[in-house]
Write a protein that holds these residues in place. Structure first.
Motif, PDB file in Angstrom:
ATOM      1  N   ASP A 213      59.672  68.818  14.052  1.00  0.00           N
ATOM      2  CA  ASP A 213      60.734  69.646  13.472  1.00  0.00           C
ATOM      3  C   ASP A 213      60.998  70.835  14.395  1.00  0.00           C
ATOM      4  O   ASP A 213      60.774  71.996  14.032  1.00  0.00           O
ATOM      5  CB  ASP A 213      60.335  70.145  12.079  1.00  0.00           C
ATOM      6  CG  ASP A 213      61.481  70.860  11.375  1.00  0.00           C
ATOM      7  OD1 ASP A 213      62.655  70.615  11.729  1.00  0.00           O
ATOM      8  OD2 ASP A 213      61.206  71.695  10.486  1.00  0.00           O
ATOM      9  N   PRO A 214      61.486  70.557  15.617  1.00  0.00           N
ATOM     10  CA  PRO A 214      61.660  71.630  16.601  1.00  0.00           C
ATOM     11  C   PRO A 214      62.717  72.642  16.159  1.00  0.00           C
ATOM     12  O   PRO A 214      63.723  72.274  15.561  1.00  0.00           O
ATOM     13  CB  PRO A 214      62.105  70.885  17.861  1.00  0.00           C
ATOM     14  CG  PRO A 214      62.736  69.622  17.351  1.00  0.00           C
ATOM     15  CD  PRO A 214      61.942  69.257  16.132  1.00  0.00           C
TER      16      PRO A 214
ATOM     17  N   VAL B 139      56.905  75.289  22.613  1.00  0.00           N
ATOM     18  CA  VAL B 139      57.140  75.628  24.011  1.00  0.00           C
ATOM     19  C   VAL B 139      58.035  76.853  24.076  1.00  0.00           C
ATOM     20  O   VAL B 139      59.014  76.968  23.344  1.00  0.00           O
ATOM     21  CB  VAL B 139      57.793  74.444  24.751  1.00  0.00           C
ATOM     22  CG1 VAL B 139      57.965  74.774  26.223  1.00  0.00           C
ATOM     23  CG2 VAL B 139      56.941  73.194  24.585  1.00  0.00           C
ATOM     24  N   THR B 140      57.725  77.783  24.962  1.00  0.00           N
ATOM     25  CA  THR B 140      58.483  79.024  25.065  1.00  0.00           C
ATOM     26  C   THR B 140      59.393  79.003  26.292  1.00  0.00           C
ATOM     27  O   THR B 140      59.348  78.085  27.111  1.00  0.00           O
ATOM     28  CB  THR B 140      57.541  80.224  25.162  1.00  0.00           C
ATOM     29  OG1 THR B 140      56.798  80.130  26.386  1.00  0.00           O
ATOM     30  CG2 THR B 140      56.572  80.242  23.988  1.00  0.00           C
TER      31      THR B 140
ATOM     32  N   ALA C 164      67.821  65.599  30.813  1.00  0.00           N
ATOM     33  CA  ALA C 164      67.367  66.986  30.648  1.00  0.00           C
ATOM     34  C   ALA C 164      66.326  67.056  29.548  1.00  0.00           C
ATOM     35  O   ALA C 164      66.502  67.692  28.509  1.00  0.00           O
ATOM     36  CB  ALA C 164      68.550  67.889  30.317  1.00  0.00           C
ATOM     37  N   ALA C 165      65.222  66.362  29.764  1.00  0.00           N
ATOM     38  CA  ALA C 165      64.150  66.282  28.772  1.00  0.00           C
ATOM     39  C   ALA C 165      62.826  66.128  29.502  1.00  0.00           C
ATOM     40  O   ALA C 165      62.781  65.851  30.703  1.00  0.00           O
ATOM     41  CB  ALA C 165      64.390  65.106  27.826  1.00  0.00           C
TER      42      ALA C 165
ATOM     43  N   THR D 152      61.209  73.781  22.662  1.00  0.00           N
ATOM     44  CA  THR D 152      60.386  72.799  21.962  1.00  0.00           C
ATOM     45  C   THR D 152      61.132  71.480  21.793  1.00  0.00           C
ATOM     46  O   THR D 152      60.536  70.403  21.898  1.00  0.00           O
ATOM     47  CB  THR D 152      59.955  73.333  20.583  1.00  0.00           C
ATOM     48  OG1 THR D 152      59.216  74.546  20.768  1.00  0.00           O
ATOM     49  CG2 THR D 152      59.062  72.331  19.858  1.00  0.00           C
ATOM     50  N   ALA D 153      62.433  71.536  21.575  1.00  0.00           N
ATOM     51  CA  ALA D 153      63.213  70.312  21.375  1.00  0.00           C
ATOM     52  C   ALA D 153      63.176  69.408  22.594  1.00  0.00           C
ATOM     53  O   ALA D 153      63.076  68.185  22.463  1.00  0.00           O
ATOM     54  CB  ALA D 153      64.657  70.670  21.028  1.00  0.00           C
ATOM     55  N   ASP D 154      63.236  69.989  23.807  1.00  0.00           N
ATOM     56  CA  ASP D 154      63.218  69.125  24.979  1.00  0.00           C
ATOM     57  C   ASP D 154      61.803  68.681  25.351  1.00  0.00           C
ATOM     58  O   ASP D 154      61.596  67.999  26.350  1.00  0.00           O
ATOM     59  CB  ASP D 154      63.943  69.764  26.171  1.00  0.00           C
ATOM     60  CG  ASP D 154      63.208  70.934  26.794  1.00  0.00           C
ATOM     61  OD1 ASP D 154      62.058  71.217  26.404  1.00  0.00           O
ATOM     62  OD2 ASP D 154      63.787  71.577  27.689  1.00  0.00           O
ATOM     63  N   HIS D 155      60.819  69.057  24.518  1.00  0.00           N
ATOM     64  CA  HIS D 155      59.454  68.547  24.632  1.00  0.00           C
ATOM     65  C   HIS D 155      59.030  67.876  23.326  1.00  0.00           C
ATOM     66  O   HIS D 155      57.842  67.773  23.022  1.00  0.00           O
ATOM     67  CB  HIS D 155      58.474  69.667  24.976  1.00  0.00           C
ATOM     68  CG  HIS D 155      58.493  70.042  26.425  1.00  0.00           C
ATOM     69  ND1 HIS D 155      59.574  70.640  27.024  1.00  0.00           N
ATOM     70  CD2 HIS D 155      57.573  69.877  27.402  1.00  0.00           C
ATOM     71  CE1 HIS D 155      59.299  70.843  28.304  1.00  0.00           C
ATOM     72  NE2 HIS D 155      58.104  70.384  28.556  1.00  0.00           N
ATOM     73  N   SER D 156      59.993  67.410  22.560  1.00  0.00           N
ATOM     74  CA  SER D 156      59.729  66.725  21.299  1.00  0.00           C
ATOM     75  C   SER D 156      60.222  65.284  21.409  1.00  0.00           C
ATOM     76  O   SER D 156      61.431  65.031  21.406  1.00  0.00           O
ATOM     77  CB  SER D 156      60.455  67.432  20.144  1.00  0.00           C
ATOM     78  OG  SER D 156      60.572  66.575  19.026  1.00  0.00           O
TER      79      SER D 156
END
Length: 211
Positions: free
Chosen positions: A121-122, A5-6, A74-75, A127-131
């Protein structure tokens, strides 16, 4: 969203703010061009053909703003209920006592936040908040999930990867069949001492802006 995710997703906020600001100014009496669409060198002439906005406010289901959803964390939206369950389960099974985490869920959640190497492995905040694995592991260890969970240092923390590696996420056809009327997932946890905890989302019905 099905790959890394960008930062473009952050553009939604200033766009929304601009619309709100324009509405507030209009309420206070500020006016703009009287023929911005149909006038000389207006939108219709310079950009599009004529179109009608008469349907606004009368669309099936009402205005989009009336169907908006709120998030407690916040995810990504679809992980909210599972995140809440993890915060409950960690009271019984702390992160250092987790042996196995198995999640059954609906297909959209799986494809959106639990498929692809980058979701396991974000490397970026977006990307982390969509993992799903990262979100649940961070919440399990920290006892919550917020801005501090999305710093570059926390995202890169190798201490979270072993817990993420204990997770499996699979689609359950019955849960997929219930979506989108219901957002249901099942969380199964096995502790290192053999104890098992299983819970299904209690908030199974889609939550709208009224909650």
């Amino acid at each position: 969203r099905y790959i890394s995710v960008t930062g473009v997703q952050s553009c939604a906020l200033p766009i929304s703010q601009g619309g709100l600001w324009a509405a507030l100014l209009a309420r206070e009496g500020m006016t703009g061009p009287t023929a911005a669409y149909e006038g000389e060198e207006g939108v219709w002439q310079m950009v599009t053909d004529p179109f009608s906005l008469d349907h606004l406010g009368r669309m099936p289901g009402g205005l989009a703003v009336e169907r908006a959803n709120y998030k407690a964390f916040a995810a990504e939206y679809h992980c909210q209920a599972l995140l809440s369950r993890v915060l409950e389960v960690r009271q019984q099974v702390p992160a250092d006592q987790v042996a196995v985490v198995h999640i059954q869920t609906y297909g959209y959640l799986l494809r959106n936040i639990a498929v692809g190497a980058e979701k396991w492995d974000p490397q970026t905040r977006e990307t982390a908040d969509h993992s799903l694995p990262y979100i649940l592991a961070a919440a399990w260890v920290d006892g919550g999930f917020g801005p501090a969970s999305l710093t570059p240092e926390r995202i890169a923390d190798p201490a979270l990867r072993p817990l993420m590696a204990k997770m499996t996420v699979v689609e359950h056809p019955d849960l997929t069949a219930q979506y989108p009327a219901k957002y249901v997932s099942e969380l199964e946890v096995v502790a290192t001492d053999g104890r098992q905890v299983t819970c299904r989302d209690r908030k199974s019905t889609r939550l709208n802006s009224s909650h």
